[in-house]
Design an enzyme around this catalytic site. Structure first.
Site, PDB file in Angstrom:
ATOM      1  CG  HIS A 141      -1.968  -1.082   1.154  1.00 12.66           C
ATOM      2  ND1 HIS A 141      -2.812  -1.366   2.184  1.00 12.66           N
ATOM      3  CD2 HIS A 141      -2.277  -1.967   0.165  1.00 12.66           C
ATOM      4  CE1 HIS A 141      -3.600  -2.377   1.852  1.00 12.66           C
ATOM      5  NE2 HIS A 141      -3.293  -2.761   0.634  1.00 12.66           N
ATOM      6  CG  PHE A 388       0.698 -10.139   4.418  1.00  7.86           C
ATOM      7  CD1 PHE A 388       0.626 -10.457   5.771  1.00  7.86           C
ATOM      8  CD2 PHE A 388       0.519 -11.139   3.490  1.00  7.86           C
ATOM      9  CE1 PHE A 388       0.381 -11.758   6.184  1.00  7.86           C
ATOM     10  CE2 PHE A 388       0.277 -12.450   3.889  1.00  7.86           C
ATOM     11  CZ  PHE A 388       0.204 -12.762   5.234  1.00  7.86           C
ATOM     12  CB  CYS A 389       0.188  -3.257   4.111  1.00 13.47           C
ATOM     13  SG  CYS A 389      -0.210  -2.820   5.803  1.00 13.47           S
ATOM     14  CB  ALA A 390       0.226  -6.379  -0.429  1.00 14.06           C
TER      15      ALA A 390
END
Ligand code: PLP
Length: 466
Positions: A141, A388-390
């Site tokens: 992100h 995982f911020c993805a």
């Protein structure tokens, strides 16, 4: 067909752990290596920190360097005293150390920030007007989000490194050369799959179409040497806390021109050279054109010094040995997981892709948060679970839609169904073999026998019931 179209059912025959050169058999000393944690089942074990991709433990060397400097701590760029002078020298020497670590070009600037996220937001803030930005949906992100809707084009997840280059080529070819500035933002190593991206080839494609490129090296720099000149990237961003220097600093390094031409990222002291009242009552400001332009406020000299110390420690240790040791650990983990049929490793580029020590997987029939909680509570192993911020990448890999997570007592995915989240194990220079061996044994036991303890959901996370 696999339930997870993009997950690799690892080979039935585990990859042999790479033979390890005795010279790199020992992990680097890190803080916390002797810390013990309680198990719900009774007793204590040394904590196995296997979440390096989130934040790596401090290198002992970094801690020692910071402790040695701490009594001499003083203000930077704003004091006449001896310690201020000393701190200013160390701060500027640290800049030179980082430039050397990244093999920057003469004339490149090294700007100290808070983190990779901060670095990429800084770059977004200095983009020239009408700059177009190209980003793969697979990014963290921090690389995905700093751009405005009007400027950014999101590229679909490629399935091979070659497809990544071809996708970028096509997207850039659609814009006319000379149409205006453009920037490509790409990760060096995925924080989800650990796979290495073809940075050099992407940089060549970007430049061939008149675009520039920034490398998100948050996951690459702790594992591999990064050379700005060799890769021919325009900027590099990374975070201290993933590079064994968890003191709140990050780096944006690269071409000076866009940085010099833009308004300061933050307005204030340190960024301004001269400020004077105007006749009309306002103020005129002359901003620095050096890196200080984007470093307003008192800088985090401890954090910066810690990053420089980590850069020196890794360079002196030598990446050849670190990479060899990490390959050995990767082979152990992937080989161990391959022996557990319920485990699916997430991958974009396939089994043979070069990678760093970051491995995400799902376990058939298990809620990922439940699995991660059991690893922690019953084995003293710290991993991460979630997206995982993805989020777009993990959802693409899982083939799932955005949804809220299920209760941990009830597996979110029955055998044969898709999971909504994944588990990530990650390691690096401070990881002893025992940690990954314990992890592989724990996965095997949990899958074979189930958890020994009861868990419940608290604020969306699984925790031991008692
Ligand atoms: N880029 C990648 C590839 C990452 O893995 C991360 C953090 O996990 C970031 C950027 C953001 O780093 P930070 O949280 O230090 O800003």
């Amino acid at each position: 067909m696999s339930t997870y179209p993009n997950a690799v059912a690892t080979a039935a025959v585990p990859a042999p752990a790479a033979p390890l050169d005795p010279a790199c058999a020992e992990p680097l000393p890190v803080l916390g290596r002797d810390v013990t944690v309680p198990l719900v089942t009774g007793g204590e074990v040394t904590y196995a920190a296997l979440d390096y991709a989130a934040s790596a433990p401090a290198l002992q060397r970094v801690w020692d360097d910071v402790a040695a400097y701490a009594p001499y701590y003083g203000s930077v760029h704003r004091g006449a005293g001896y310690l201020s002078q000393l701190s200013t020298d160390l701060f500027e020497q640290s800049r030179a150390t980082v430039a050397g670590f990244l093999d920057c070009r003469p004339g490149d600037q090294v700007v100290f920030t808070r983190s990779t996220t901060d670095s990429l937001n800084l770059l977004a803030a200095v983009l020239p007007a009408d700059c177009q930005v190209f980003v793969f949906e697979t990014e963290h992100h921090a690389s995905l989000l700093p751009w405005t809707d009007a400027q950014v084009t999101y590229l679909n997840a490629p399935r091979t490194p070659d497809e990544a280059v071809a996708t970028l080529e096509r997207a850039l070819a659609d814009r006319e050369l000379g149409e205006g500035p453009a920037l490509v933002c790409v990760t060096g190593a995925s924080n989800v799959t650990g796979e290495l991206w073809p940075v050099k080839e992407l940089a060549a494609a970007a430049h061939a179409h008149g675009a520039r490129i920034v490398l998100d090296a948050a996951q690459l720099a702790p594992h591999h040497p990064v050379s700005v000149q060799e890769l021919d990237v325009d900027w590099v961003a990374f975070s201290g806390h993933k590079l064994y220097a968890p003191f709140g600093s990050g780096v944006l390094a690269g071409r000076a021109d866009w940085l010099q031409q833009a308004e300061p990222y933050l307005a204030g002291g340190g960024a301004s050279r001269k400020v004077a009242r105007r006749a009309d009552g306002g103020v005129d400001v002359e901003w620095h054109t050096t890196a200080a332009r984007h470093e307003a406020g008192s800088p985090n000299v401890i954090g910066v010094y810690a990053i420089a110390s980590a850069c020196k420690a890794l360079t002196e240790e030598g990446f050849d040995g670190l990479v060899a040791r990490e390959r050995h650990l990767i082979a152990k983990v992937r080989g161990g997981l391959a022996e557990v049929p319920a485990v699916r490793i997430l991958s974009l580029f396939g089994d043979d892709a070069p990678r760093v020590g970051v491995i995400s997987f799902v376990v058939d029939g298990w809620n990922s948060s439940h699995f991660a909680a059991a690893l922690s509570a019953e084995y003293g192993i710290g991993v991460r679970d979630g997206l995982f911020c993805a989020h777009p990448l993990v959802r693409t890999l899982l083939g799932s839609e955005p949804q809220t997570q299920g209760e941990c007592g009830a597996p979110e995915a029955a055998p044969g169904e898709r999971s909504l989240n994944a588990i990530r194990v990650s390691f690096g220079a401070g990881t002893p073999d025992e940690h990954v061996d314990r992890f592989v044994r724990a996965v095997r036991e949990l899958v074979a026998n189930g958890a020994k303890w009861q868990y419940r959901t608290e604020e969306g996370r699984c925790v031991p019931a008692v």
